[in-house]
Motif scaffolding. Structure first.
Motif, PDB file in Angstrom:
ATOM      1  N   VAL A   1      33.520  91.656   3.834  1.00 43.11           N
ATOM      2  CA  VAL A   1      34.693  92.016   4.640  1.00 43.11           C
ATOM      3  C   VAL A   1      34.934  90.888   5.636  1.00 43.11           C
ATOM      4  O   VAL A   1      34.107  90.620   6.498  1.00 43.11           O
ATOM      5  CB  VAL A   1      34.480  93.355   5.377  1.00 43.11           C
TER       6      VAL A   1
ATOM      7  N   SER B   1      32.835  82.460   8.558  1.00 45.98           N
ATOM      8  CA  SER B   1      31.511  82.926   8.113  1.00 45.98           C
ATOM      9  C   SER B   1      31.572  83.630   6.758  1.00 45.98           C
ATOM     10  O   SER B   1      30.696  83.417   5.914  1.00 45.98           O
ATOM     11  CB  SER B   1      30.861  83.828   9.163  1.00 45.98           C
ATOM     12  N   GLY B   2      32.601  84.456   6.533  1.00 42.33           N
ATOM     13  CA  GLY B   2      32.699  85.142   5.237  1.00 42.33           C
ATOM     14  C   GLY B   2      32.859  84.135   4.106  1.00 42.33           C
ATOM     15  O   GLY B   2      32.221  84.255   3.046  1.00 42.33           O
TER      16      GLY B   2
ATOM     17  N   ALA C   1      39.816  80.889  13.132  1.00 43.68           N
ATOM     18  CA  ALA C   1      40.057  79.456  12.921  1.00 43.68           C
ATOM     19  C   ALA C   1      41.150  79.318  11.854  1.00 43.68           C
ATOM     20  O   ALA C   1      41.006  78.589  10.870  1.00 43.68           O
ATOM     21  CB  ALA C   1      38.776  78.762  12.486  1.00 43.68           C
TER      22      ALA C   1
ATOM     23  N   HIS D   1      46.380  78.561  15.758  1.00 46.68           N
ATOM     24  CA  HIS D   1      46.580  79.510  16.863  1.00 46.68           C
ATOM     25  C   HIS D   1      45.273  80.085  17.406  1.00 46.68           C
ATOM     26  O   HIS D   1      45.266  80.862  18.340  1.00 46.68           O
ATOM     27  CB  HIS D   1      47.563  80.621  16.482  1.00 46.68           C
ATOM     28  N   GLY D   2      44.153  79.710  16.785  1.00 49.23           N
ATOM     29  CA  GLY D   2      42.825  80.058  17.320  1.00 49.23           C
ATOM     30  C   GLY D   2      42.129  78.763  17.700  1.00 49.23           C
ATOM     31  O   GLY D   2      42.641  77.985  18.504  1.00 49.23           O
TER      32      GLY D   2
ATOM     33  N   THR E   1      44.571  93.145   3.482  1.00 44.45           N
ATOM     34  CA  THR E   1      43.860  94.380   3.151  1.00 44.45           C
ATOM     35  C   THR E   1      42.917  94.754   4.289  1.00 44.45           C
ATOM     36  O   THR E   1      41.958  94.032   4.569  1.00 44.45           O
ATOM     37  CB  THR E   1      43.028  94.175   1.855  1.00 44.45           C
TER      38      THR E   1
ATOM     39  N   VAL F   1      40.061  97.021   5.641  1.00 50.09           N
ATOM     40  CA  VAL F   1      39.007  97.969   5.254  1.00 50.09           C
ATOM     41  C   VAL F   1      38.840  98.936   6.423  1.00 50.09           C
ATOM     42  O   VAL F   1      38.586  98.526   7.556  1.00 50.09           O
ATOM     43  CB  VAL F   1      37.675  97.232   4.966  1.00 50.09           C
TER      44      VAL F   1
ATOM     45  N   LEU G   1      34.529  94.117  13.983  1.00 53.55           N
ATOM     46  CA  LEU G   1      35.485  95.212  14.198  1.00 53.55           C
ATOM     47  C   LEU G   1      34.973  96.577  13.714  1.00 53.55           C
ATOM     48  O   LEU G   1      35.077  97.583  14.411  1.00 53.55           O
ATOM     49  CB  LEU G   1      36.807  94.883  13.489  1.00 53.55           C
TER      50      LEU G   1
ATOM     51  N   ARG H   1      42.752  76.285  28.299  1.00 53.24           N
ATOM     52  CA  ARG H   1      42.737  75.030  27.517  1.00 53.24           C
ATOM     53  C   ARG H   1      44.103  74.853  26.866  1.00 53.24           C
ATOM     54  O   ARG H   1      44.761  75.829  26.504  1.00 53.24           O
ATOM     55  CB  ARG H   1      41.653  75.119  26.440  1.00 53.24           C
TER      56      ARG H   1
ATOM     57  N   TRP I   1      44.347  87.403  21.036  1.00 51.25           N
ATOM     58  CA  TRP I   1      43.045  87.654  20.418  1.00 51.25           C
ATOM     59  C   TRP I   1      42.296  88.649  21.308  1.00 51.25           C
ATOM     60  O   TRP I   1      41.897  88.301  22.415  1.00 51.25           O
ATOM     61  CB  TRP I   1      42.228  86.366  20.321  1.00 51.25           C
TER      62      TRP I   1
ATOM     63  N   ASP J   1      29.950  84.569  14.126  1.00 49.73           N
ATOM     64  CA  ASP J   1      29.545  83.917  15.372  1.00 49.73           C
ATOM     65  C   ASP J   1      28.916  84.879  16.363  1.00 49.73           C
ATOM     66  O   ASP J   1      28.491  84.459  17.434  1.00 49.73           O
ATOM     67  CB  ASP J   1      30.740  83.171  15.996  1.00 49.73           C
TER      68      ASP J   1
ATOM     69  N   ARG K   1      30.777  80.323  18.333  1.00 52.80           N
ATOM     70  CA  ARG K   1      31.538  79.137  17.901  1.00 52.80           C
ATOM     71  C   ARG K   1      31.500  79.037  16.377  1.00 52.80           C
ATOM     72  O   ARG K   1      30.722  79.729  15.703  1.00 52.80           O
ATOM     73  CB  ARG K   1      30.920  77.859  18.500  1.00 52.80           C
ATOM     74  N   ILE K   2      32.294  78.107  15.867  1.00 52.98           N
ATOM     75  CA  ILE K   2      32.363  77.909  14.424  1.00 52.98           C
ATOM     76  C   ILE K   2      31.006  77.477  13.876  1.00 52.98           C
ATOM     77  O   ILE K   2      30.601  77.893  12.783  1.00 52.98           O
ATOM     78  CB  ILE K   2      33.475  76.885  14.109  1.00 52.98           C
TER      79      ILE K   2
HETATM   80  C1  LIG Z   1      41.695  80.929  20.895  1.00 56.13           C
HETATM   81  C2  LIG Z   1      40.359  80.562  20.297  1.00 56.13           C
HETATM   82  C3  LIG Z   1      39.854  79.285  20.466  1.00 56.13           C
HETATM   83  C4  LIG Z   1      38.621  78.924  19.930  1.00 56.13           C
HETATM   84  N1  LIG Z   1      38.167  77.656  20.081  1.00 56.13           N
HETATM   85  C5  LIG Z   1      37.017  77.275  19.482  1.00 56.13           C
HETATM   86  C6  LIG Z   1      36.579  75.930  19.531  1.00 56.13           C
HETATM   87  O1  LIG Z   1      37.207  75.066  20.132  1.00 56.13           O
HETATM   88  N2  LIG Z   1      35.426  75.605  18.878  1.00 56.13           N
HETATM   89  C7  LIG Z   1      34.697  76.547  18.190  1.00 56.13           C
HETATM   90  O2  LIG Z   1      33.664  76.202  17.619  1.00 56.13           O
HETATM   91  N3  LIG Z   1      35.099  77.822  18.140  1.00 56.13           N
HETATM   92  C8  LIG Z   1      36.226  78.204  18.762  1.00 56.13           C
HETATM   93  N4  LIG Z   1      36.636  79.506  18.702  1.00 56.13           N
HETATM   94  C9  LIG Z   1      35.747  80.491  18.078  1.00 56.13           C
HETATM   95  C10 LIG Z   1      35.823  80.392  16.568  1.00 56.13           C
HETATM   96  O3  LIG Z   1      37.160  80.529  16.165  1.00 56.13           O
HETATM   97  C11 LIG Z   1      34.938  81.469  15.982  1.00 56.13           C
HETATM   98  O4  LIG Z   1      33.613  81.286  16.442  1.00 56.13           O
HETATM   99  C12 LIG Z   1      34.900  81.470  14.457  1.00 56.13           C
HETATM  100  O5  LIG Z   1      36.161  81.259  13.900  1.00 56.13           O
HETATM  101  C13 LIG Z   1      34.314  82.812  14.034  1.00 56.13           C
HETATM  102  O6  LIG Z   1      34.317  82.937  12.633  1.00 56.13           O
HETATM  103  P1  LIG Z   1      33.775  84.291  12.016  1.00 56.13           P
HETATM  104  O7  LIG Z   1      33.891  84.200  10.543  1.00 56.13           O
HETATM  105  O8  LIG Z   1      32.448  84.603  12.601  1.00 56.13           O
HETATM  106  O9  LIG Z   1      34.735  85.429  12.590  1.00 56.13           O
HETATM  107  P2  LIG Z   1      36.324  85.660  12.362  1.00 56.13           P
HETATM  108  O10 LIG Z   1      37.050  84.381  12.333  1.00 56.13           O
HETATM  109  O11 LIG Z   1      36.677  86.655  13.396  1.00 56.13           O
HETATM  110  O12 LIG Z   1      36.351  86.306  10.916  1.00 56.13           O
HETATM  111  C14 LIG Z   1      36.242  87.676  10.676  1.00 56.13           C
HETATM  112  C15 LIG Z   1      37.358  88.043   9.720  1.00 56.13           C
HETATM  113  O13 LIG Z   1      37.192  89.383   9.324  1.00 56.13           O
HETATM  114  C16 LIG Z   1      38.472  89.981   9.223  1.00 56.13           C
HETATM  115  N5  LIG Z   1      38.253  91.410   9.376  1.00 56.13           N
HETATM  116  C17 LIG Z   1      37.617  92.025  10.401  1.00 56.13           C
HETATM  117  N6  LIG Z   1      37.580  93.349  10.182  1.00 56.13           N
HETATM  118  C18 LIG Z   1      38.193  93.552   8.994  1.00 56.13           C
HETATM  119  C19 LIG Z   1      38.474  94.726   8.246  1.00 56.13           C
HETATM  120  N7  LIG Z   1      38.108  95.938   8.689  1.00 56.13           N
HETATM  121  N8  LIG Z   1      39.119  94.590   7.075  1.00 56.13           N
HETATM  122  C20 LIG Z   1      39.493  93.364   6.606  1.00 56.13           C
HETATM  123  N9  LIG Z   1      39.261  92.225   7.297  1.00 56.13           N
HETATM  124  C21 LIG Z   1      38.609  92.329   8.459  1.00 56.13           C
HETATM  125  C22 LIG Z   1      39.246  89.361  10.375  1.00 56.13           C
HETATM  126  O14 LIG Z   1      40.643  89.446  10.159  1.00 56.13           O
HETATM  127  C23 LIG Z   1      38.739  87.928  10.351  1.00 56.13           C
HETATM  128  O15 LIG Z   1      39.543  87.091   9.547  1.00 56.13           O
HETATM  129  C24 LIG Z   1      37.875  79.883  19.214  1.00 56.13           C
HETATM  130  C25 LIG Z   1      38.384  81.171  19.025  1.00 56.13           C
HETATM  131  C26 LIG Z   1      39.613  81.509  19.563  1.00 56.13           C
HETATM  132  C27 LIG Z   1      40.163  82.890  19.346  1.00 56.13           C
END
Ligand SMILES: Cc1cc2nc3c(=O)[nH]c(=O)nc-3n(C[C@H](O)[C@H](O)[C@H](O)COP(=O)(O)OP(=O)(O)OC[C@H]3O[C@@H](n4cnc5c(N)ncnc54)[C@H](O)[C@@H]3O)c2cc1C
Length: 399
Positions: free
Chosen positions: A13, A18-19, A48, A63-64, A148, A150, A186, A267, A344, A371, A380-381
């Protein structure tokens, strides 16, 4: 249960970094079972991601996250492959800081600007999309379902083992999976009740029926993670206005605490576009975002899926406040440039996060990446990539 219900070995999901990294990592370790990736958003990337426009094909706005930094001594393994495929490239723009007196200074330590700096080529979503390409290049079935949501997680134990059925908001089954990975928080967090008005927390409800102490511990840690919000102003500037922005001595401007207090911005990034245009993204301070948490951008995927109708006057009020702050801070005119709001609700998780020891719960055939996992790169990423690689290592023993 309908006979056409897709079955998969692993349901993931979330198609954020990360996914997608989990899918790539498993494939690169040689696992060829079927994967079904389910995502609310219109494409990969999550926090991201890059925003596009049907009316304006050259428009792309991160936008992220606008860039990412790698600080760990042992960088994520996937990084090299992504660079080789020319999916990411070093970020060479200048980063400067601004204080509350409007004085420019060198970059400050905000956690996002030290180490090796990278960006997605052509947009930050290239990172997640490139990870999916890496996964697909190795072979095996990888189905992706965007748009979609979940909503329900239904585990069922039988003689043949545990199966997870995932359902949408109407209670329709989406997929049945042998293993489940949640890559966002979430479904485990009370935020889902506040934001969507759900009557329970899906993972908590599932954990109650499974009575697995490790899953219970993971669920309660995930549920207690606090997050900082961010309200982002996205502007698209025509060439006549963009030229002044593109001539500035910085591409990323960090606001010091005194500047954040004065303008409510954290920022600012300048993102060049084709044809001499540019996008400017102003990220709000956590305090500004907390004060405007109830205001969604009208393009929010989740709000659209759930039929929520953002109030245009609320949205305009927040856009006006951010535009005014950016104008005052930068001394640049913004005119009537097209602007959008990206809100966000949980932009940045706050420590301690999920103990990596609970990232994989074999008894319940469920794992977690993202993250929010404590450790290098938390919030972070880099952490999203590393957590996916760690989970892939664990899953290789289980799948
Ligand atoms: C404005 C902003 C600026 C940032 N700047 C930086 C930076 O400069 N450098 C850096 O390293 N990091 C930065 N980050 C943080 C970085 O974006 C995150 O650490 C990284 O993208 C997290 O990835 P993730 O896969 O863990 O989580 P997410 O990107 O949150 O991925 C989780 C995904 O799951 C989906 N999802 C969740 N629940 C459900 C559900 N029930 N059904 C279907 N889909 C679902 C979501 O839509 C999302 O796409 C920033 C974040 C933001 C918001």
């Amino acid at each position: 249960m309908p006979s056409s219900l897709p079955r998969t070995d692993l349901a993931i999901v979330g198609a954020g970094v990360s996914g997608c990294a989990l899918a790539a990592s498993l494939r690169r370790r040689g696992w060829r079972g079927s994967i079904e990736l389910l995502e609310i958003g219109r494409g990969p990337g999550g926090r991201a991601a890059t925003r596009y426009s049907r009316q304006d094909p050259d428009l792309r706005i991160n936008h992220g996250a606008p860039l990412f930094n790698i600080r760990a001594q042992t960088p994520p393994e996937l990084l090299q492959a992504l660079e080789q495929r020319e999916v990411i490239s070093p970020f060479r723009g200048s980063i400067q800081s601004l204080d509350g007196q409007r004085s420019l200074g060198p970059a400050i330590d905000d956690g996002f600007s030290d180490g090796q700096l990278w960006q997605g080529r052509g947009g930050m979503d290239a990172l997640a999309a490139g990870l999916l390409e890496l996964a697909e290049a190795e072979g095996g079935v990888l189905s992706r379902r965007f748009g979609t949501l979940v909503r329900h997680l239904r585990p069922e134990r039988s003689k043949t083992g545990l199966r997870w059925t995932l359902e949408n908001s109407s209670g329709e089954a989406l997929v049945e999976a042998r293993w489940l990975v949640l890559s966002g928080t979430l479904l485990a967090h009370p935020r889902c009740q506040q934001v969507f008005g759900w009557d329970g927390i899906p993972l908590e409800q599932a954990a109650e029926s499974l009575a697995d102490p490790q899953l219970n511990a993971a669920q309660s840690q995930l549920a207690s993670i606090e997050g900082q919000a961010s309200c982002n102003l996205l502007l698209t500037l025509p060439p006549e206005q963009a030229s002044a922005w593109l001539a500035l001595p910085w591409q990323v401007l960090q606001c010091t605490p005194s500047a954040q207090e004065r303008w409510g911005l954290r920022r600012i990034s300048i993102q060049p576009l084709a044809g001499g245009r540019c996008a400017v993204v102003a990220e709000s301070s956590p305090a500004f975002a907390a004060a405007h948490l109830h205001v969604y951008g009208s393009r929010s995927s989740a709000a659209q899926l759930l039929g929520a109708k953002p109030d245009p006057s609320d949205e305009k009020r927040v856009l006006d406040a951010l535009t005014q702050a950016l104008t005052d801070l930068s001394g640049q005119t913004l005119g009537d440039a097209p602007r959008q709001l990206m809100r966000w609700g949980a932009a940045f998780p706050l420590a301690p996060g999920l103990d990596p020891g609970h990232g994989c719960c074999p008894e319940s055939a469920i794992g977690f990446c993202g993250d929010s996992l404590a450790g290098d790169g938390f919030g972070r990423i880099e952490g999203a990539l590393l957590s996916a690689e760690d989970l892939a290592t664990e899953l290789m023993k289980q799948l």
